[in-house]
Every structure is written in structure tokens, then in C-alpha cells.
Scaffold this motif. Sequence first.
Motif, short mmCIF file in Angstrom:
data_model
loop_
_atom_site.label_atom_id
_atom_site.label_comp_id
_atom_site.label_asym_id
_atom_site.label_seq_id
_atom_site.Cartn_x
_atom_site.Cartn_y
_atom_site.Cartn_z
N GLU A 66 0.84 -1.21 0.00
CA GLU A 66 0.00 0.00 0.00
C GLU A 66 0.87 1.26 0.00
O GLU A 66 0.58 2.22 -0.68
CB GLU A 66 -0.96 0.00 1.20
N LYS A 67 1.93 1.23 0.76
CA LYS A 67 2.86 2.38 0.80
C LYS A 67 3.58 2.52 -0.54
O LYS A 67 3.76 3.61 -1.06
CB LYS A 67 3.90 2.19 1.91
N LEU A 68 3.96 1.40 -1.10
CA LEU A 68 4.67 1.39 -2.38
C LEU A 68 3.80 2.00 -3.47
O LEU A 68 4.27 2.79 -4.29
CB LEU A 68 5.04 -0.06 -2.72
N LYS A 69 2.51 1.65 -3.46
CA LYS A 69 1.58 2.13 -4.50
C LYS A 69 1.36 3.63 -4.44
O LYS A 69 0.89 4.22 -5.42
CB LYS A 69 0.23 1.42 -4.36
N ARG A 70 1.64 4.25 -3.29
CA ARG A 70 1.44 5.69 -3.15
C ARG A 70 2.56 6.51 -3.83
O ARG A 70 2.44 7.72 -3.99
CB ARG A 70 1.41 6.07 -1.66
N LEU A 71 3.65 5.85 -4.19
CA LEU A 71 4.77 6.58 -4.80
C LEU A 71 4.49 6.89 -6.27
O LEU A 71 3.69 6.21 -6.92
CB LEU A 71 6.05 5.74 -4.70
N ASP A 72 5.15 7.92 -6.80
CA ASP A 72 5.04 8.24 -8.23
C ASP A 72 5.70 7.13 -9.04
O ASP A 72 6.78 6.68 -8.69
CB ASP A 72 5.80 9.54 -8.55
N VAL A 73 5.04 6.72 -10.11
CA VAL A 73 5.62 5.73 -11.01
C VAL A 73 6.41 6.48 -12.09
O VAL A 73 5.88 7.38 -12.74
CB VAL A 73 4.52 4.86 -11.66
N ILE A 74 7.69 6.13 -12.27
CA ILE A 74 8.52 6.85 -13.23
C ILE A 74 9.03 5.94 -14.35
O ILE A 74 9.73 6.38 -15.24
CB ILE A 74 9.72 7.56 -12.56
N GLY A 75 8.68 4.67 -14.31
CA GLY A 75 9.15 3.78 -15.37
C GLY A 75 8.58 2.39 -15.17
O GLY A 75 7.79 2.17 -14.27
N SER A 76 8.98 1.48 -16.03
CA SER A 76 8.51 0.11 -15.94
C SER A 76 9.71 -0.82 -15.98
O SER A 76 10.77 -0.46 -16.47
CB SER A 76 7.59 -0.23 -17.10
N THR A 77 9.52 -2.03 -15.50
CA THR A 77 10.56 -3.04 -15.56
C THR A 77 10.10 -4.13 -16.52
O THR A 77 8.95 -4.58 -16.42
CB THR A 77 10.82 -3.64 -14.16
N TYR A 78 10.97 -4.52 -17.44
CA TYR A 78 10.62 -5.54 -18.42
C TYR A 78 11.55 -6.74 -18.25
O TYR A 78 12.66 -6.61 -17.74
CB TYR A 78 10.78 -4.99 -19.84
N ARG A 79 11.07 -7.89 -18.71
CA ARG A 79 11.88 -9.10 -18.62
C ARG A 79 12.25 -9.57 -20.01
O ARG A 79 11.41 -9.59 -20.92
CB ARG A 79 11.09 -10.17 -17.89
N LEU A 80 13.50 -9.92 -20.20
CA LEU A 80 13.96 -10.44 -21.48
C LEU A 80 14.95 -11.56 -21.21
O LEU A 80 15.92 -11.38 -20.46
CB LEU A 80 14.65 -9.33 -22.30
N ARG A 81 14.72 -12.72 -21.81
CA ARG A 81 15.68 -13.82 -21.67
C ARG A 81 16.94 -13.47 -22.44
O ARG A 81 16.87 -13.00 -23.58
CB ARG A 81 15.08 -15.11 -22.22
N TYR A 82 18.08 -13.74 -21.85
CA TYR A 82 19.37 -13.46 -22.48
C TYR A 82 19.51 -14.10 -23.85
O TYR A 82 20.03 -13.51 -24.79
CB TYR A 82 20.50 -13.95 -21.56
N ASP A 83 18.97 -15.33 -23.98
CA ASP A 83 19.14 -16.06 -25.24
C ASP A 83 17.98 -15.86 -26.21
O ASP A 83 17.89 -16.52 -27.24
CB ASP A 83 19.36 -17.57 -24.97
N ALA A 84 17.08 -14.94 -25.88
CA ALA A 84 15.93 -14.68 -26.77
C ALA A 84 16.37 -13.99 -28.05
O ALA A 84 17.35 -13.24 -28.04
CB ALA A 84 14.90 -13.84 -26.04
N THR A 85 15.65 -14.22 -29.13
CA THR A 85 15.88 -13.49 -30.37
C THR A 85 15.32 -12.09 -30.18
O THR A 85 14.17 -11.95 -29.76
CB THR A 85 15.16 -14.19 -31.54
N PHE A 86 16.13 -11.11 -30.43
CA PHE A 86 15.72 -9.74 -30.11
C PHE A 86 16.17 -8.78 -31.18
O PHE A 86 17.28 -8.87 -31.69
CB PHE A 86 16.30 -9.35 -28.75
#
Length: 86
Positions: A66-86
Motif C-alpha cells: 500500500e505504501k509502495l503504490k502511493r509513490l510516483d511511477v517513473i518507469g517500468s521493468t521488463y523481462r527479457l531472456r538473455y538467449d531470446a531473439t531480439f
Amino acid sequence: MIVSRCAICGGKVEEREISEEVKIRNDFVVIENLRAGVCVECGERYYPPGVVDRLRGIERSLMDREKLKRLDVIGSTYRLRYDATF
Ligand SMILES: [Zn+2]
């Protein structure tokens, strides 16, 4: 200022405004406007007394979603596998 010379490389340590990233599960919180000593040569950081305890306190406090959700959101975190085609 705690130290004037870096314990690692002997470089000059200057007081600067920095930000610290704290990881809360899969979320990151950027704690801004923190003053610390920073080595101009290697970047090693030297914190004034009490700063590390305060950072750990903030980290514990933000385990509460609940405390965390009160903070300003300034970005997102994404997941990418190291061996993925990118
Ligand atoms: Zn250094």
C-alpha cells in the motif's frame, strides 16, 4: 564529509547529490536527493552516518504494498531472456 580521499583508489571524494535504487521484490524505487561523498576517480560512494540505516528503513517500510503504490511511477521493468531473439 566523512572522508576526503577514496579508500580504494586514493582519488578525491566530493559531496554530491545522488540517487540510490532499492529493489522491493520485483519493483525498483529510486530514492532521490541523497547527499553522499563520491570518488571522482572510481565512483565509490561514502555515506554520511545514518544514511545506510535510513535506506534499510525505507526498504523495510516499502515491503508494505500500500505504501509502495502511493509513490510516483517513473518507469517500468521488463523481462527479457538473455538467449531470446531480439
Ligand atoms: Zn576511488
